[in-house]
Every structure is written in structure tokens, then in C-alpha cells.
Write an enzyme that holds these catalytic residues in place. Structure first.
Site, mmCIF file in Angstrom:
data_model
loop_
_atom_site.group_PDB
_atom_site.id
_atom_site.type_symbol
_atom_site.label_atom_id
_atom_site.label_comp_id
_atom_site.label_asym_id
_atom_site.label_seq_id
_atom_site.Cartn_x
_atom_site.Cartn_y
_atom_site.Cartn_z
ATOM 1 N N CYS A 242 -35.767 45.234 -15.439
ATOM 2 C CA CYS A 242 -36.211 44.214 -14.477
ATOM 3 C C CYS A 242 -37.113 43.172 -15.119
ATOM 4 C CB CYS A 242 -36.920 44.841 -13.289
ATOM 5 S SG CYS A 242 -35.825 45.751 -12.206
ATOM 6 N N TYR A 286 -39.145 41.355 -12.060
ATOM 7 C CA TYR A 286 -38.264 40.518 -11.221
ATOM 8 C C TYR A 286 -38.657 39.043 -11.291
ATOM 9 C CZ TYR A 286 -35.727 44.234 -8.618
ATOM 10 O OH TYR A 286 -34.916 45.273 -8.232
ATOM 11 N N HIS A 505 -27.443 44.857 -10.269
ATOM 12 C CA HIS A 505 -27.608 45.204 -11.678
ATOM 13 C C HIS A 505 -26.342 44.972 -12.501
ATOM 14 C CE1 HIS A 505 -31.264 48.041 -10.786
ATOM 15 N NE2 HIS A 505 -31.594 46.754 -10.780
#
Length: 642
Positions: A242, A286, A505
Site C-alpha cells: 500500500c 494509500y 490489488h
């Protein structure tokens, strides 16, 4: 084609941490015959299909490579998947790792493999999905190791149709020993570098309850040799799950934050090595980041890790090897209205380096922004993206940087649990801090969230994967049919469907040969939605005849505003530069296409690059020539400098 929830898992789901075949049915193995290149006494080939996990086939001692099993199913089936179970003992000796899977209708003529790659070296079931094919014979070959063992092999039939001609082709499945959650293409070799987290298939705490961060499992696919290798990176102390990713002006891959929120790791394709960079001033996960016109790196957002809120911008100076806060690059103006609040509202911004060290923020929030990086930074509203709603986990692609054009595609008001849209907009930017022009187009054929989009040499945009309603770590409502956007007509064309769902993902990247790598999805531990694989999509433009060849390029390094030339073996009608890409969580801030308009003398073409490094961000690019049939050359790599 959409995979409904009722087909996202099947009754005959293979054992272990394996992906359920799409619309598959286990084929009854009664009457099958199995042969092999060799076998050890007491370990005959038939023991690989007898359902007794205490028995297994083992290749003979000293037998040369490859070690293989050939299965005769006694009649032809439309098949698209095979599962392989190693021996169930406390040893990895004999586990098939590097492998190929081939199919035949007569047991004599074997085409190109439908799957290649490397399996994880453990005793879990390995499931390979591949293009639906009619076959009676299946061959699994081990291409490394002193001997090979198989305890149980199953083959699955399917109702998923074989691909129709004229819509491009999905190539062999590339099996990885990990789930590819992040990816980049190495500019000096064309290899695809992928990684997951501290584990090949999970990102959370391990079974013992201990967080396994501080290392990252990576893999590399070499398109030339077709080999897949694995390496665990420990020296940077960084779990690169991430993260923010961007490729800097020297071609290094800058990876920041994620599971180890403040960390920076740097991959240098020239050395093939990872080094630790300086910690960011703010821990993040993120977030998104982008390379700027001055060669620096900007990042913003990322409340998934390192605390919630306050994730204002900061900038990395590679010359000083230092991150510095930009407190006036405020993060709040880019929030979406996510139902989970700030934790998800500042995730995955669509940021693009632009002129004068600026950054344009195109989404996924419906409000757009300009950011400046001088002094303590700045932020200015760029208005709304027309009538578009928040578009989390949608895509934004700079398909024509010379004209400042960004294509935005799909997304959803919330990270998960809300319906995706099929919305399409073109955002045209010019001078920093000016109001962009937003044009709303017709819709995509499908609503999409968690999809990936890739700009192609001819300026069209390939859109693949995603779900019609976001549901992390599932394959429910998967969109299996990609589509192609043509900016000349503003139309979307449906392409050949993939058998493998690509959702949360997943990744996709343009390769130097003009094909697209698509892979990953999952990383959910002991779930059945882990996709340990990738595939190569070959656009139809490579199936229409001979491709042109770039014979020479006058220089390998070109300054912004500079002039260079190239020669070809035949006349071509179009040229473009496309920056090498990196991607994770639907975000690829590196890819941008620079259409070139040459002067022509025979088969010699002379170009002048745009004079602004915000348009042609410094770094490595793929140079493509495209003929009148729309077929591109294999790219030559050139470096653009300031």
C-alpha cells in the site's frame, strides 16, 4: 462479460490458498491415463490423479529436464484451469516451481504453453487459470529441480467461451510465487518487477499474531526468457504494501510508506538493488506521489497507515536526499465523501506533475485542485469535474500531455460497498492555477471500480478489470471484458474477455513491445481470491500484419526542447513517447503519452521535444513508431533530461 456472485466461487474449489476457476467444473478422472518423462519405483505417474494424498508421482533419479506428466483425459473438453498439489510432508524437495502447461488435441502436437512461470515453494494447492481451450491432453512440466513430485492434479472444464478473433488476444498465464499488488517496468531491460507485502499472499498479521512488516516479497518476470524469479527484500526494513510509487528522473523507483508508514525504499534498475531512502516527515499508506518538472517527488494523502488525517503534501529532493513538509499543500480539499471518513477519503489521489513545479489533482474527489511546491507549498481549487461524483478507485490517464488531456474513467462514491459508475470525462489543463476545461463523454460499456487503464502507442486507452460494485477481496461482479477508448471518436470498443478477474490489488502496465501486462488481485491471506498470476494482452494492432522497426535513434538522451531523429525500415504515420509506468491500487502517475510531430525525409524522422519539463516530465520513455495500419514498433528507450 460480468462474473456474477454465483460464479465467483464454485463447489469444486481447489484445496488451499487457491483461486477458484471461473465458471469451472471438476472433470471426472475415471479412466484417465497418465505418462511421464520418468518415474521412481513405487511413484508411478497414475499416482498424481488417484486422490490419495499419501501417494505421489516422482520423476526418476538423474532424469534430465524437463520432468513432466502427460494426462490423457480420453476425450476433448473446453478447459481453462489446472490445480497442482505437491506432496503433503514436511519437505519442499521435489515441489514443482518453474513450470509450463501445454495442451494438445492428439498427444503429439503441442502448441505454445498456455501457462508459464514459478509456483510458491510450499505444499499448498497451486491453481493456474488460462485461456479457454479445447484439448484432450494436458502436460505439466517442471523446468528446474533435480526431480519433481505431484500428489494430486485436477483439470477443470468451463462454460467460459473460447476467445473470438479480431478483439486482441490474452496470452499465456504467468504464474508468480506471490500476488502482484504493485508493479513497474524496468527501463533498461523491459522486465516487470512486482511485489506484494511481507508475505506472498497476506498483508495483515501472520498466523502467530505478529506483524511481519519490515520486509517485502518481490518477483520479476523477464519477457525475453519467460522466466519468473523471486526475491525477499530485507535490507531496507520496509514492508512496501500500500505504498506511493513513482519513477524519478534518473529511472529509480521511489517507493514510500504503506505497512511501514514513514519508510522510503529505492530500486535502481541499473544495479538491480534496493536501498533505504530517508523517512518521510509524515507516515502514510494509500497515498499517491508524482515526479515533478524539476525532478523532485511530491506525495500527499494516505490515512490508511501512520495515523488518520493531516496528510498534507511533502516533497523529496533527490540531490539533498531529504523529504520536506509542504504545510500549505493542504490535503482536506482533496477528500472524497467516503462513508468511512478521512481514513478512506484521502486515498489514491490522481496527481500529475505539471508546469513550474506544480501538481494537478484530477480526482478521485469530485473537486479538483492545483498544488504548488515553492516555499511552504500552496493549494488552489480547480473546480468540479463537471457533474461527476466522487470516483474512488477509478482511473485517470494523461493520454496526450502536449494538449494537457487527462481521461478519467469510472470509480465509486465510496471505497467499497457502493455502485461503481461508467462515467467518462476529459479534463484539459494548461497554465497552473487556471480553471481546466472538463468535457463529459458518453459512458463506458461497463461500470467499473478497481480497474486499470493503460495508454497505448496510438493514443487509445485500454481499460481492464474491475467490479460493478466494489467489494474488496472478492471476485463478485467482476468485469471480465476489457474495452478500448479511441480519443478520435470518443467511442469504447469491447475486446476479448479475460478468464481471470482483476479487481482490488490488481495492476496493469504497458510493455516496450506494445503489449499490456495485467496481473494480481487479492492478497487476502487464507481466502480463495488470491491471484498469483499475470497475463499479457496483445492488442489487435499487433495481429494485423508486419510491424515497423525503428532502426536507429540519434541519441539515447534528449534534453527538454531538444531535437533528435530516428530511422525506420518502412514509412510510418505516427510517433509517440510514453513514460515508463508504475502502478498500485489503480494509480499510475508515471504513464503519460507525448505525441510527436516530426519532419520527414524518406524514412528519417526528426523531432523537437516540447520545451516544458512539466509536459515532458524528466525520466525514461518508450519511443514508438506506428504505421498506417495502426501497428506499433517495438519501442526504443530514450531518456529525457531537464
Amino acid at each position: 462479460m460480468i462474473l456474477p456472485a454465483c460464479l465467483a466461487a464454485v463447489a469444486d474449489t481447489p484445496e488451499g490458498l487457491a483461486t477458484p476457476p471461473t465458471g469451472a467444473k471438476l472433470i471426472d478422472r475415471t479412466g484417465w491415463t497418465v505418462t511421464a518423462d520418468s518415474f521412481a519405483p513405487g511413484h508411478e505417474p497414475a499416482k498424481a490423479v488417484d486422490d490419495d494424498l499419501n501417494s505421489f508421482w516422482q520423476s526418476g533419479a538423474g532424469a534430465p529436464l524437463p520432468h513432466y506428466l502427460t494426462i490423457d483425459m480420453k476425450k476433448s473438453y473446453l478447459i481453462n484451469s489446472l490445480s497442482y498439489l505437491p506432496q503433503q510432508v514436511l519437505t519442499s524437495d521435489g515441489n514443482i516451481q518453474a513450470h509450463t502447461i501445454q495442451l494438445s488435441s492428439d498427444g503429439k502436437t503441442w502448441g505454445q504453453p498456455v501457462a508459464i512461470g514459478t509456483y510458491r515453494n510450499d505444499n499448498s494447492t497451486k491453481t493456474t487459470l488460462f485461456v479457454s481451450t479445447n484439448a484432450q491432453y494436458v502436460r505439466l512440466s517442471a523446468t528446474n529441480g533435480n526431480f519433481a513430485i505431484a500428489a494430486n492434479i485436477k483439470v477443470y472444464s468451463t462454460t467460459f467461451p473460447a476467445p473470438a478473433p479480431g478483439l486482441g488476444q490474452w496470452g499465456p498465464t504467468i504464474d508468480f510465487p506471490l500476488v502482484p499488488v504493485a508493479a513497474t517496468v524496468e527501463h533498461d531491460s523491459g522486465k516487470v518487477l512486482v511485489w506484494s507485502s511481507f508475505s506472498e499472499f497476506r498483508f495483515q498479521k501472520g498466523p502467530d499474531g505478529i506483524n511481519k512488516g519490515g520486509k517485502t516479497v518481490t518477483g520479476t518476470y523477464d519477457p525475453s526468457s519467460k522466466a519468473v524469479s523471486e526475491r525477499t527484500v530485507t535490507n531496507t526494513g520496509h514492508d512496501m504494501f500500500c505504498p506511493g510509487i513513482s519513477i524519478d528522473a534518473s529511472g529509480r523507483v521511489i517507493v514510500t510508506g504503506g505497512n511501514n508508514a514513514p519508510k522510503t525504499s529505492i530500486f535502481d534498475p541499473a544495479s538491480g538493488g534496493w536501498t533505504a531512502g530517508p523517512d518521510m516527515t509524515i507516515g502514510r499508506g494509500y497515498q499517491s506521489q508524482a515526479t515533478l518538472s524539476n525532478g523532485k517527488t511530491f506525495t500527499i494523502g494516505g490515512s490508511w497507515a501512520g495515523g488518520i488525517g493531516g496528510k498534507n503534501g511533502e516533497i523529496y529532493d533527490p540531490a539533498a536526499n531529504k523529504w520536506s513538509k509542504l504545510p500549505d499543500c493542504l490535503v482536506e480539499p482533496l477528500f472524497t465523501g467516503d462513508k468511512e471518513g478521512v481514513y478512506k477519503a484521502d486515498n489514491h489521489p490522481w496527481v500529475f506533475g505539471w508546469k513550474q513545479g506544480s501538481i494537478f489533482h484530477a480526482g478521485p474527489s469530485k473537486q479538483m485542485n492545483w498544488y504548488g511546491t515553492s516555499g511552504t507549498g500552496s493549494q488552489k481549487s480547480a473546480g468540479l469535474r463537471a457533474l461527476d461524483d466522487h470516483a474512488m478507485n477509478g482511473n485517470a490517464v494523461m493520454y496526450d500531455a502536449v494538449a494537457g488531456k487527462i481521461l478519467t474513467l469510472g470509480g465509486s462514491p465510496n471505497y467499497t460497498g457502493s455502485q461503481a459508475t461508467s462515467n467518462v470525462n476529459i479534463v484539459t489543463i494548461d497554465t497552473p492555477n487556471s480553471t481546466p476545461l472538463v468535457s463529459t463523454l458518453g459512458s463506458m460499456n461497463y461500470q467499473r471500480q478497481f480497474h486499470n487503464s493503460v495508454v497505448l502507442p496510438d493514443g487509445k486507452v485500454f481499460i481492464t478489470g474491475g467490479q460493478t460494485k466494489g467489494a474488496s477481496f472478492t471476485d463478485y461482479n467482476s468485469v471480465l471484458t476489457p474495452e478500448l477508448f479511441d480519443p478520435a471518436t470518443s467511442k469504447f470498443t469491447l475486446l476479448a474477455a479475460s478468464v481471470i478477474p482483476r479487481n482490488y490489488h490488481s495492476v496493469a502496465l504497458l510493455l516496450p513491445d506494445g503489449t499490456v501486462f495485467s496481473g494480481g488481485g487479492g492478497l487476502c491471506g487464507d481466502c480463495v481470491y488470491n491471484h498469483f498470476d499475470g497475463q499479457i494482452y496483445t492488442p489487435q494492432y499487433l495481429l494485423n500484419g508486419a510491424r515497423p522497426v525503428i532502426n536507429s535513434v540519434s541519441t539515447a538522451s534528449i534534453a527538454v526542447g531538444g531535437t533528435f531523429s530516428a530511422t525506420t525500415n518502412t514509412a510510418v504515420s505516427q510517433w509517440s513517447l510514453i513514460r515508463y509506468g508504475s502502478v498500485t491500487h489503480t494509480v499510475n502517475t508515471d504513464q503519460r503519452r507525448i505525441p510527436l510531430r516530426p519532419t520527414v525525409a524518406g524514412n528519417t524522422y526528426t523531432f523537437k521535444l516540447p520545451g516544458d519539463s512539466g509536459v515532458v516530465i524528466p525520466g525514461y520513455y518508450m519511443l514508438f513508431a506506428v504505421n498506417s495500419a495502426g501497428t506499433p514498433s517495438v519501442a526504443k528507450t530514450v531518456k529525457v533530461t531537464i
